[in-house]
Design a protein around this motif. Structure first.
Motif, PDB file in Angstrom:
ATOM      1  N   GLY A 132      -3.885   1.963  -1.112  1.00 15.32           N
ATOM      2  CA  GLY A 132      -2.716   2.785  -1.378  1.00 15.32           C
ATOM      3  C   GLY A 132      -3.120   4.117  -1.996  1.00 15.32           C
ATOM      4  N   GLU A 133      -4.066   4.053  -2.939  1.00 19.00           N
ATOM      5  CA  GLU A 133      -4.567   5.281  -3.564  1.00 19.00           C
ATOM      6  C   GLU A 133      -5.306   6.146  -2.545  1.00 19.00           C
ATOM      7  OE1 GLU A 133      -5.163   7.684  -7.092  1.00 19.00           O
ATOM      8  OE2 GLU A 133      -3.755   6.148  -6.443  1.00 19.00           O
ATOM      9  N   ILE A 134      -6.079   5.502  -1.672  1.00 17.57           N
ATOM     10  CA  ILE A 134      -6.780   6.241  -0.626  1.00 17.57           C
ATOM     11  C   ILE A 134      -5.786   6.965   0.274  1.00 17.57           C
ATOM     12  CG2 ILE A 134      -8.099   5.943   1.509  1.00 17.57           C
ATOM     13  CD1 ILE A 134      -9.875   5.979  -0.849  1.00 17.57           C
ATOM     14  N   ASN A 135      -4.669   6.307   0.553  1.00 16.02           N
ATOM     15  CA  ASN A 135      -3.638   6.932   1.383  1.00 16.02           C
ATOM     16  C   ASN A 135      -3.147   8.231   0.756  1.00 16.02           C
ATOM     17  OD1 ASN A 135      -2.305   6.711   3.798  1.00 16.02           O
ATOM     18  ND2 ASN A 135      -1.290   4.794   3.299  1.00 16.02           N
ATOM     19  N   VAL A 136      -2.830   8.169  -0.543  1.00 14.58           N
ATOM     20  CA  VAL A 136      -2.341   9.359  -1.250  1.00 14.58           C
ATOM     21  C   VAL A 136      -3.431  10.421  -1.329  1.00 14.58           C
ATOM     22  CG1 VAL A 136      -1.514  10.231  -3.467  1.00 14.58           C
ATOM     23  CG2 VAL A 136      -0.648   8.061  -2.586  1.00 14.58           C
ATOM     24  N   LEU A 137      -4.631  10.008  -1.709  1.00 15.86           N
ATOM     25  CA  LEU A 137      -5.736  10.960  -1.819  1.00 15.86           C
ATOM     26  C   LEU A 137      -6.068  11.571  -0.461  1.00 15.86           C
ATOM     27  CD1 LEU A 137      -8.070   8.972  -4.246  1.00 15.86           C
ATOM     28  CD2 LEU A 137      -6.710  10.999  -4.786  1.00 15.86           C
ATOM     29  N   SER A 138      -5.887  10.768   0.595  1.00 16.39           N
ATOM     30  CA  SER A 138      -6.157  11.270   1.938  1.00 16.39           C
ATOM     31  C   SER A 138      -5.207  12.416   2.280  1.00 16.39           C
ATOM     32  CB  SER A 138      -6.007  10.129   2.948  1.00 16.39           C
ATOM     33  OG  SER A 138      -6.203  10.593   4.254  1.00 16.39           O
ATOM     34  N   GLU A 139      -3.923  12.237   1.960  1.00 15.39           N
ATOM     35  CA  GLU A 139      -2.955  13.308   2.219  1.00 15.39           C
ATOM     36  C   GLU A 139      -3.259  14.530   1.355  1.00 15.39           C
ATOM     37  OE1 GLU A 139       1.257  12.266   2.603  1.00 15.39           O
ATOM     38  OE2 GLU A 139       0.650  10.181   2.425  1.00 15.39           O
ATOM     39  N   GLU A 140      -3.549  14.296   0.079  1.00 19.99           N
ATOM     40  CA  GLU A 140      -3.869  15.414  -0.805  1.00 19.99           C
ATOM     41  C   GLU A 140      -5.154  16.109  -0.356  1.00 19.99           C
ATOM     42  OE1 GLU A 140      -4.105  13.624  -4.622  1.00 19.99           O
ATOM     43  OE2 GLU A 140      -1.930  13.434  -4.883  1.00 19.99           O
ATOM     44  N   GLY A 141      -6.132  15.315   0.039  1.00 20.32           N
ATOM     45  CA  GLY A 141      -7.394  15.886   0.514  1.00 20.32           C
ATOM     46  C   GLY A 141      -7.217  16.670   1.787  1.00 20.32           C
ATOM     47  N   LEU A 142      -6.305  16.190   2.658  1.00 20.31           N
ATOM     48  CA  LEU A 142      -6.038  16.907   3.893  1.00 20.31           C
ATOM     49  C   LEU A 142      -5.450  18.274   3.599  1.00 20.31           C
ATOM     50  CD1 LEU A 142      -6.141  16.577   6.954  1.00 20.31           C
ATOM     51  CD2 LEU A 142      -3.843  15.622   6.874  1.00 20.31           C
ATOM     52  N   VAL A 143      -4.504  18.325   2.675  1.00 19.99           N
ATOM     53  CA  VAL A 143      -3.913  19.609   2.289  1.00 19.99           C
ATOM     54  C   VAL A 143      -4.972  20.517   1.673  1.00 19.99           C
ATOM     55  CG1 VAL A 143      -2.253  20.716   0.754  1.00 19.99           C
ATOM     56  CG2 VAL A 143      -1.617  18.617   1.964  1.00 19.99           C
ATOM     57  N   ARG A 144      -5.818  19.933   0.780  1.00 27.38           N
ATOM     58  CA  ARG A 144      -6.856  20.725   0.128  1.00 27.38           C
ATOM     59  C   ARG A 144      -7.837  21.280   1.160  1.00 27.38           C
ATOM     60  NH1 ARG A 144      -9.260  16.894  -2.389  1.00 27.38           N
ATOM     61  NH2 ARG A 144      -7.596  16.705  -3.920  1.00 27.38           N
ATOM     62  N   ARG A 154       0.816  -1.212   0.000  1.00 31.99           N
ATOM     63  CA  ARG A 154       0.000   0.000   0.000  1.00 31.99           C
ATOM     64  C   ARG A 154       0.850   1.262   0.000  1.00 31.99           C
ATOM     65  NH1 ARG A 154      -4.826  -2.217   4.027  1.00 31.99           N
ATOM     66  NH2 ARG A 154      -5.373  -3.932   2.652  1.00 31.99           N
ATOM     67  N   ARG A 155       2.069   1.143   0.454  1.00 33.54           N
ATOM     68  CA  ARG A 155       2.963   2.309   0.435  1.00 33.54           C
ATOM     69  C   ARG A 155       3.622   2.492  -0.927  1.00 33.54           C
ATOM     70  NH1 ARG A 155       4.084   0.614   5.765  1.00 33.54           N
ATOM     71  NH2 ARG A 155       5.910  -0.594   5.113  1.00 33.54           N
ATOM     72  N   ILE A 156       3.979   1.375  -1.608  1.00 33.93           N
ATOM     73  CA  ILE A 156       4.756   1.499  -2.846  1.00 33.93           C
ATOM     74  C   ILE A 156       3.890   1.547  -4.101  1.00 33.93           C
ATOM     75  CG2 ILE A 156       6.716   0.345  -1.770  1.00 33.93           C
ATOM     76  CD1 ILE A 156       6.027  -2.159  -3.364  1.00 33.93           C
ATOM     77  N   LEU A 157       2.675   0.960  -4.055  1.00 33.03           N
ATOM     78  CA  LEU A 157       1.879   0.864  -5.276  1.00 33.03           C
ATOM     79  C   LEU A 157       1.455   2.219  -5.847  1.00 33.03           C
ATOM     80  CD1 LEU A 157      -0.341  -2.304  -4.652  1.00 33.03           C
ATOM     81  CD2 LEU A 157       1.666  -2.063  -6.115  1.00 33.03           C
ATOM     82  N   PRO A 158       1.097   3.217  -5.026  1.00 34.11           N
ATOM     83  CA  PRO A 158       0.726   4.510  -5.627  1.00 34.11           C
ATOM     84  C   PRO A 158       1.844   5.118  -6.468  1.00 34.11           C
ATOM     85  CG  PRO A 158      -0.039   4.418  -3.364  1.00 34.11           C
ATOM     86  CD  PRO A 158       0.829   3.215  -3.570  1.00 34.11           C
TER      87      PRO A 158
END
Length: 786
Positions: A174-186, A143-147
């Motif tokens: 993994g995608e949710i993890n990335v989107l979660s960080e991006e969404g948090l910033v947004r 989940r860390r490397i796939l995005p």
């Protein structure tokens, strides 16, 4: 104790600030590593069928592994059957197979039947192929490397007219993890300026606003540091960071607001800083503590839901509130002592300030409004209750589902690949039901029973087909298909047949998988009914040396929903009992806690009703927010909302009743106490509610559907609670209950003490003197210790 604490702060405030500074620097360094430690897991119910099936698939099968991934390859330029299509797809498969980070142990799919006239791994459009990979990397690492790998694929193949996307649990989370960080910033980009503006308008002081932001920010940083340390030993959900940030900003700034406002009120009365801080901590500080304990206890009750994802989110929520209380009571007083009278400096909106801001609560519009409500309490109570009841009706149709790729934005490659599988192969192909048969001995002796089970499953309503190795085995050994599993025979099978057998039968031939492909989505009603039928058929065949269990995405969702439903009565019962006890001890009242619980039930029901409306099938609200309008809400959202909203609604109850009780204890009548309490707290409660609605509403734009649902439900509930409930229902109920509001066994009202009962004139003088003090919104003083 409060006086000693304030004296201690006065002596060592600068060293204390230095200690806090070091703590925040260390916490900030630890917090940076939190996103990489969060897990997309937690959805498996301990001991459930679906959990067992998921574990058994990890070893011994071709194209399945520690992590299983389906790769979807779409060629925009060439069609299946052409040399160029074959070459391009084969190269993409080889790239994945050779990627050292993925550690692809085996694969099965298009490449197994490449060149065949009919290849069921080629989509209806003739331009899409799928390949299933078993990876020898653990789920957390995947989940860390796939995005990052997915984005490399996007950049590498886009120029060639190819789309290579990965579908499965690990790519999805993994995608949710990335989107979660991006969404948090947004969300923070939207929310933080809005919070700053609201604080400036409420406090009319840049210094006060900055101190409130510092306190809330410190709570968030310390919380993330602690979560980072916990994540080294426990699986914490990817949703923890967003939930903790959302709740920490809302609650942390709210707590700071109440304490800063009371401190400024005391200073404006001319009190010295030490005395002002002592009164603040003894009144608003005590209220913040009671409020925080209520939230923490409410979150703790979610431990009764045996689903790790809910427990980890509840842990994050309870932790951020606990840290917010600590920073409000330990860091904020130090900042207030250091700033002192400068707390009201830099009024950036001085020209917008009304010409006459009434200091006497009896001269405020809130006071007059409260008395209008109190003059017609039955109308206010019945009317307000009726509106709440109507708003709650849609909650009866609230339905839930387990998150899948549909909660990700349509711009995501993971989502596009998921949709492509459904379009090209069928809705059920994206989420098959997995029937796993395990024997203590090789399966050769159970061939007839397994074949009968396959046929019975295939005959069920809403089943498109049943995939297994039986067809290949029957061709290899007609009449006695399982003889083809004998070691010497199995190794001599053609490559394609051997790959198919390996995908569905374990290497030691003691486990066999049959995949039931439904006609619809994993969360569709008829798919869930089909799961019940599949499990009945499996249960009948179970026994006599065979263990047969059913897993897959639908089963995981149903098992999770069942464990939530099973734990919900205990959660609600314990939570309501805890809230009752906390409020009863805080306010020395038996009826007020019961009233608070009844009102909160209505308020929470309205939030559920609006949530069901907003996310119903085809809802324009869901579409406007960029979410899938499937008609269902993520399964963990309602139970989290229940705990959060009960505690946050109780927050406002605590702040309002705390001030009403101060007036009542001073000898003011019940009706007047309610009016004065609402007038004194109305502006602050409304400001706090506006701030919370802004915070929670901002997170609806995070791009992550569960967080959006959670933010939407909380924003609606807080708005309803701060307006309809606090302005109409609560004062009306308190007027009708009269002096019974404050009934408590063994408790005597302050007015019966000598200070109010010596003579009529003395009593009247005491009341007038106390009201004169309260006119400055000061509340009863805390007497100095001897």
């Amino acid at each position: 104790m409060t006086e000693r604490f304030v004296r201690f702060i006065g002596r060592v405030r600068w060293p204390l600030l230095a200690v806090w500074g070091v703590l925040l620097v260390v916490s900030g360094a630890l917090a940076l590593s939190l996103p990489d430690k969060l897990s997309g897991g937690g959805w498996y119910v301990p001991g459930a069928q679906s959990t067992w099936v998921a574990q058994q698939q990890k070893d011994g099968f071709t194209g399945r592994g520690e992590t299983s991934v389906t790769v979807v390859i779409h060629d925009e330029r060439f069609a299946a059957g052409t040399d160029r299509f074959d070459r391009r797809v084969r190269q993409a498969v080889a790239d994945i197979e050779d990627d050292g980070r993925l550690k692809a142990a085996s694969h099965y799919g298009w490449s197994t039947f490449r060149g065949a006239t009919e290849n069921r791994f080629v989509g209806r459009d003739g331009h899409t192929a799928i390949e299933m990979f078993g990876l020898d990397v653990d789920d957390g690492t995947a989940r860390r490397i796939l995005p990052d790998i997915q984005r490399e694929f996007d950049a590498r193949y886009e120029k060639r007219g190819l789309t290579v996307g990965m579908v499965g649990t690990a790519p999805f989370f993994g995608e949710i993890n990335v989107l979660s960080e991006e969404g948090l910033v947004r969300a923070e980009v939207i929310v933080l300026p809005l919070i700053t503006l609201i604080l400036l308008l409420l406090f009319r002081s840049a210094v006060s606003a900055v101190i409130a932001m510092i306190t809330a920010g410190a709570a968030a940083v310390v919380t993330f540091a602690v979560l980072s340390l916990l994540a080294d030993s426990y699986d914490l959900s990817v949703f923890v960071q967003n939930t903790a940030t959302m709740l920490g900003l809302g609650v942390g700034i709210d707590y700071s607001m109440f304490i800063i406002r009371r401190f400024r009120d005391e200073l404006e009365r001319g009190e010295p800083v030490p005395h002002a801080l002592r009164v603040t901590l003894a009144t608003s500080g005590e209220t913040v503590l009671a409020s925080g304990v209520t939230v923490i206890v409410s979150m703790a009750t979610l431990a009764f839901v045996d689903l790790p994802v809910i427990q980890s989110i509840a842990l994050g929520a309870a932790l951020v509130v606990a840290v917010s209380v600590l920073t409000s009571l330990l860091l904020l007083p130090v900042l207030l002592y250091a700033v002192g009278p400068r707390i009201g400096r830099w009024d950036l909106f001085a020209r917008l300030r009304p010409a006459s801001a009434a200091a006497d609560p009896r001269e405020r519009g809130w006071y007059r409004f409260a008395h209008r409500v109190l003059r017609r309490p039955v109308l206010a109570l019945v009317g307000g209750g009726a509106v709440l009841a109507v708003g709650a009706i849609p909650a009866l149709g609230l339905d839930t589902f387990t998150p899948d790729a549909r909660i990700t934005p349509t711009t995501s490659t993971v989502r596009q690949s998921y949709d492509r599988v459904e379009e090209q192969f069928g809705k059920g192909d994206a989420s098959p039901m997995v029937v796993l048969i395990r024997s203590d001995h090789p399966l050769r002796g159970a061939g007839d029973r397994i074949a009968a089970l396959r046929d019975e499953l295939g005959a069920l309503k809403h089943v498109r087909r049943v995939d297994s190795a039986l067809g290949v085995l029957e061709q290899a050994a007609p009449g006695r298909p399982f003889d083809a599993l004998a070691p010497g025979v199995r190794d001599r099978l053609p490559a394609a047949a051997r790959a198919t057998v390996g995908h569905f039968v374990s290497r030691d031939a003691t486990e066999l998988i049959a995949q039931v492909i439904p006609e619809d989505h994993a969360s569709a009603d008829r798919t869930r009914r089909l799961l019940a039928d599949v499990r009945k058929v499996a249960a009948k065949a179970d026994g006599d040396g065979l263990r047969i269990e059913v897993g897959g995405q639908t089963a995981e969702g149903v098992d999770a929903n069942e464990v939530i439903a099973d734990g919900l009565p205990t959660v609600v019962g314990v939570m309501l009992l805890a809230i009752f006890v906390i409020l009863m001890l805080s306010f020395r009242s038996v009826l007020l806690p019961l009233k608070a619980i009844a009102v909160n039930v209505l308020s929470v029901s309205v939030a559920f009703g609006m949530l069901a409306l907003a996310f119903r099938e085809g809802s324009p609200v869901a579409e406007a927010l960029g979410f899938d309008p499937s008609g269902r809400v993520t399964n963990f959202v309602p139970v989290l909302l229940l705990a959060l909203l009960f505690s946050l609604s109780t927050d406002y109850e605590v702040f309002v009743l705390g001030r009403v009780r101060e007036y009542y204890k001073a000898g003011v009548g019940n009706t007047e106490s309610v009016a004065l309490g609402i007038s004194a707290t109305g502006p602050l409660i409304t400001g706090a509610a506006v701030l919370m609605v802004a915070v929670f509403g901002g997170f609806t734009l995070s791009g992550i559907q569960p967080i959006g649902e959670l933010g939407f439900g909380m924003a609606v509930a807080i708005a309803v609670d701060a307006t309809l409930v606090r302005m109409f229902v609560v004062p009306a109920a308190m007027k009708l209950m009269g002096s019974a509001n404050w009934w408590f066994p063994g408790h005597r009202r302050a007015s019966s003490t000598p200070a109010y009962s010596r003579t009529r004139s003395t009593q009247q003088h005491g009341r007038e003197q106390h009201l004169a003090e309260l006119s400055a919104d000061r509340g009863p003083e805390v007497p100095p210790r001897p």
